[in-house]
Write an enzyme that holds these catalytic residues in place. Sequence first.
Site, mmCIF file in Angstrom:
data_model
loop_
_atom_site.group_PDB
_atom_site.id
_atom_site.type_symbol
_atom_site.label_atom_id
_atom_site.label_comp_id
_atom_site.label_asym_id
_atom_site.label_seq_id
_atom_site.Cartn_x
_atom_site.Cartn_y
_atom_site.Cartn_z
ATOM 1 N N THR A 7 21.626 28.432 -5.852
ATOM 2 C CA THR A 7 20.365 29.154 -5.618
ATOM 3 C C THR A 7 20.575 30.648 -5.744
ATOM 4 O OG1 THR A 7 18.457 29.426 -4.146
ATOM 5 C CG2 THR A 7 20.597 29.351 -3.077
ATOM 6 N N ASP A 71 15.404 21.981 -4.967
ATOM 7 C CA ASP A 71 14.115 22.517 -5.373
ATOM 8 C C ASP A 71 13.124 22.176 -4.273
ATOM 9 O OD1 ASP A 71 12.790 24.005 -7.455
ATOM 10 O OD2 ASP A 71 11.509 22.254 -7.700
ATOM 11 N N PHE A 154 10.832 33.677 4.482
ATOM 12 C CA PHE A 154 10.506 34.031 3.096
ATOM 13 C C PHE A 154 9.362 33.139 2.609
ATOM 14 C CE2 PHE A 154 12.171 30.320 0.808
ATOM 15 C CZ PHE A 154 12.977 29.752 1.776
ATOM 16 N N LYS A 177 13.845 26.926 11.970
ATOM 17 C CA LYS A 177 13.943 26.358 10.620
ATOM 18 C C LYS A 177 15.239 25.577 10.393
ATOM 19 C CE LYS A 177 12.049 28.052 6.882
ATOM 20 N NZ LYS A 177 11.985 28.932 5.709
HETATM 21 P P1 IMP Z 1 12.518 27.227 -5.859
HETATM 22 O O1 IMP Z 1 13.574 28.250 -5.657
HETATM 23 O O2 IMP Z 1 12.084 27.049 -7.267
HETATM 24 O O3 IMP Z 1 12.860 25.924 -5.189
HETATM 25 O O4 IMP Z 1 11.241 27.824 -5.155
HETATM 26 C C1 IMP Z 1 10.807 27.363 -3.963
HETATM 27 C C2 IMP Z 1 9.598 28.179 -3.554
HETATM 28 O O5 IMP Z 1 8.855 27.382 -2.638
HETATM 29 C C3 IMP Z 1 9.997 29.452 -2.815
HETATM 30 O O6 IMP Z 1 10.077 30.572 -3.655
HETATM 31 C C4 IMP Z 1 8.871 29.566 -1.802
HETATM 32 O O7 IMP Z 1 7.767 30.178 -2.399
HETATM 33 C C5 IMP Z 1 8.526 28.117 -1.508
HETATM 34 N N1 IMP Z 1 9.336 27.611 -0.391
HETATM 35 C C6 IMP Z 1 10.283 26.631 -0.424
HETATM 36 N N2 IMP Z 1 10.830 26.473 0.789
HETATM 37 C C7 IMP Z 1 10.236 27.367 1.585
HETATM 38 C C8 IMP Z 1 10.412 27.687 2.962
HETATM 39 O O8 IMP Z 1 11.260 27.154 3.688
HETATM 40 N N3 IMP Z 1 9.591 28.641 3.440
HETATM 41 C C9 IMP Z 1 8.669 29.270 2.680
HETATM 42 N N4 IMP Z 1 8.485 29.041 1.395
HETATM 43 C C10 IMP Z 1 9.269 28.081 0.847
#
Ligand code: IMP
Length: 201
Positions: A7, A71, A154, A177
């Site tokens: 990540t 994801d 976030f 969390k």
């Molecule tokens: P990824 O990095 O493509 O998996 O993006 C996941 C997106 O989902 C993040 O940028 C957030 O906008 C949202 N997201 C996923 N998990 C969380 C969380 O624990 N809190 C708040 N937003 C989350």
Amino acid sequence: MEIWIATGNKGKLEEYKLTLAKFLEIKVYSQSDLPVFSAKPETGTTFLENARIKAKSVKALKADYWVLGEDSGLEVESLNHLPGVHSARYAGPNARDSENVAKLLKMMQIRSGANRQAVFKCMTVVYTPQNEELIFEGVLKGTISPKLAGVMGFGYDPVFVPEGETKTLAELGPAWKIQKSHRALALSQFLAKLKETTVIS
Ligand code: IMP
């Protein structure tokens, strides 16, 4: 053991590091610790496909190690389960968290329905040093608050109120969390598996 978290999201990484810190036998690294790394586009249509893309891109460089790709995203009932896999880019390709949250609240206002139910989903793919694939899923139910509250976390944390709580994730903070979030639930299944196979105690 050494585990590489695929990540570039600092908020996510912080949560992994906080949870894994108590396991002294686990050393945590992320893709930003690699001398050269370029993230692959998330072209999948499901959380699982995108989690695989992320995990494989780091596994290609760290073949002999544990690699975890994840994801996650928010599915809102009244928005036909959007933003889903588009959560990070809901307001545009390089959107900031605040822009994504603003778009979400605006879209919900347009729908003007009373239904504010939502779920956070986290799909986690782990590759073992022997390249076995393990899959874990975590789900967190809640509602979308009409107003932002809290400064921690976030993404959509300032507007997500978990079921059974009256505060947003951004008010509840990392201590909550790392115990109960969608990410924590998926991670705890992986940790249980490691304990079962005595990789950790
Ligand atoms: P990824 O990095 O493509 O998996 O993006 C996941 C997106 O989902 C993040 O940028 C957030 O906008 C949202 N997201 C996923 N998990 C969380 C969380 O624990 N809190 C708040 N937003 C989350």
